[in-house]
Scaffold this active site. Structure first.
Site, PDB file in Angstrom:
ATOM      1  N   HIS A 111       0.833  -1.203   0.000  1.00  8.42           N
ATOM      2  CA  HIS A 111       0.000   0.000   0.000  1.00  8.42           C
ATOM      3  C   HIS A 111       0.862   1.245   0.000  1.00  8.42           C
ATOM      4  O   HIS A 111       1.998   1.242   0.502  1.00  8.42           O
ATOM      5  CB  HIS A 111      -0.956   0.031   1.192  1.00  8.42           C
ATOM      6  CG  HIS A 111      -0.300  -0.223   2.514  1.00  8.42           C
ATOM      7  ND1 HIS A 111       0.036  -1.473   2.953  1.00  8.42           N
ATOM      8  CD2 HIS A 111       0.086   0.629   3.497  1.00  8.42           C
ATOM      9  CE1 HIS A 111       0.605  -1.390   4.144  1.00  8.42           C
ATOM     10  NE2 HIS A 111       0.655  -0.114   4.490  1.00  8.42           N
ATOM     11  N   HIS A 114       0.780   5.149   1.340  1.00 12.22           N
ATOM     12  CA  HIS A 114       0.107   6.117   2.196  1.00 12.22           C
ATOM     13  C   HIS A 114       0.160   7.485   1.528  1.00 12.22           C
ATOM     14  O   HIS A 114       1.226   7.903   1.055  1.00 12.22           O
ATOM     15  CB  HIS A 114       0.832   6.294   3.530  1.00 12.22           C
ATOM     16  CG  HIS A 114       0.788   5.117   4.452  1.00 12.22           C
ATOM     17  ND1 HIS A 114      -0.084   5.045   5.506  1.00 12.22           N
ATOM     18  CD2 HIS A 114       1.526   3.985   4.492  1.00 12.22           C
ATOM     19  CE1 HIS A 114       0.129   3.918   6.168  1.00 12.22           C
ATOM     20  NE2 HIS A 114       1.101   3.259   5.569  1.00 12.22           N
TER      21      HIS A 114
HETATM   22  P1  DGP Z   1       1.578   0.244   7.507  1.00 12.40           P
HETATM   23  O1  DGP Z   1       1.742   0.310   8.988  1.00 12.40           O
HETATM   24  O2  DGP Z   1       2.512   1.113   6.723  1.00 12.40           O
HETATM   25  O3  DGP Z   1       1.552  -1.200   7.030  1.00 12.40           O
HETATM   26  O4  DGP Z   1       0.135   0.838   7.201  1.00 12.40           O
HETATM   27  C1  DGP Z   1      -1.052   0.152   7.435  1.00 12.40           C
HETATM   28  C2  DGP Z   1      -2.114   1.179   7.660  1.00 12.40           C
HETATM   29  O5  DGP Z   1      -3.385   0.543   7.471  1.00 12.40           O
HETATM   30  C3  DGP Z   1      -2.134   1.776   9.056  1.00 12.40           C
HETATM   31  O6  DGP Z   1      -1.950   3.181   8.948  1.00 12.40           O
HETATM   32  C4  DGP Z   1      -3.513   1.480   9.608  1.00 12.40           C
HETATM   33  C5  DGP Z   1      -4.301   1.064   8.397  1.00 12.40           C
HETATM   34  N1  DGP Z   1      -5.273   0.009   8.623  1.00 12.40           N
HETATM   35  C6  DGP Z   1      -5.068  -1.157   9.280  1.00 12.40           C
HETATM   36  N2  DGP Z   1      -6.189  -1.905   9.255  1.00 12.40           N
HETATM   37  C7  DGP Z   1      -7.100  -1.203   8.542  1.00 12.40           C
HETATM   38  C8  DGP Z   1      -8.463  -1.448   8.172  1.00 12.40           C
HETATM   39  O7  DGP Z   1      -9.057  -2.478   8.477  1.00 12.40           O
HETATM   40  N3  DGP Z   1      -9.080  -0.466   7.444  1.00 12.40           N
HETATM   41  C9  DGP Z   1      -8.445   0.685   7.090  1.00 12.40           C
HETATM   42  N4  DGP Z   1      -9.146   1.573   6.385  1.00 12.40           N
HETATM   43  N5  DGP Z   1      -7.180   0.949   7.416  1.00 12.40           N
HETATM   44  C10 DGP Z   1      -6.512   0.023   8.142  1.00 12.40           C
END
Ligand code: DGP
Length: 132
Positions: free
Chosen positions: A95, A97
């Site tokens: 992903h 950000h």
């Molecule tokens: P990273 O830590 O770089 O792998 O980013 C993962 C991000 O994903 C973190 O900022 C929180 C977000 N995240 C985790 N679970 C979910 C979810 O179920 N839904 C959404 N919208 N975001 C999520």
């Protein structure tokens, strides 16, 4: 979890979708407008992702970055992409950000600009080139 979001099994605040990518709000935002862009296909990290999938995510990221910038009017904006524990990756689905920034917000994705040792930089560059 992101595959479940793609499949519609887990809800999200969807922002944009095309054939290959999905953009949605991060549920742990560091600032208003913090959102994520993912390829719909599952690739854990940058080490696994197909170049076309990264390109598709990048195309969507440009679009989202502009929209977030217009909507939130932050002082700046980072695109962040993390791979592995040491890089604080918490979800194992590639992903990007989109992180709107405020002046002096103290987020730790920044570092001081300290000049490196040129000889050492050249040596590390040589080690990387061997794998290209
Ligand atoms: P990273 O830590 O770089 O792998 O980013 C993962 C991000 O994903 C973190 O900022 C929180 C977000 N995240 C985790 N679970 C979910 C979810 O179920 N839904 C959404 N919208 N975001 C999520």
């Amino acid at each position: 979890i992101f595959c479940k979001i793609v499949a519609g099994e887990v809800p999200c605040f969807k922002l944009f979708e095309d054939a290959d990518t999905l953009a949605f709000m991060d549920i742990n935002p560091v600032h208003d407008g913090h959102c994520l862009i993912i390829p719909k296909a599952h690739y854990p990290t940058v080490f696994d992702i197909a170049p076309e999938a990264f390109a598709a995510a990048a195309r969507t990221a440009i679009r989202l970055a502009k929209a977030v910038n217009d909507a939130v009017k932050p002082d700046g904006l980072n695109l962040v992409q993390s791979n592995g524990k040491g890089a604080a990756q918490s979800v194992g689905h590639f992903h990007l950000h989109v992180v709107p920034r405020q002046m002096d917000d103290g987020l730790l994705v920044n570092w001081d600009l300290t000049p490196g040792d040129r000889g050492h930089i050249a040596e590390v560059a040589e080690r990387i080139r061997a794998f290209l």
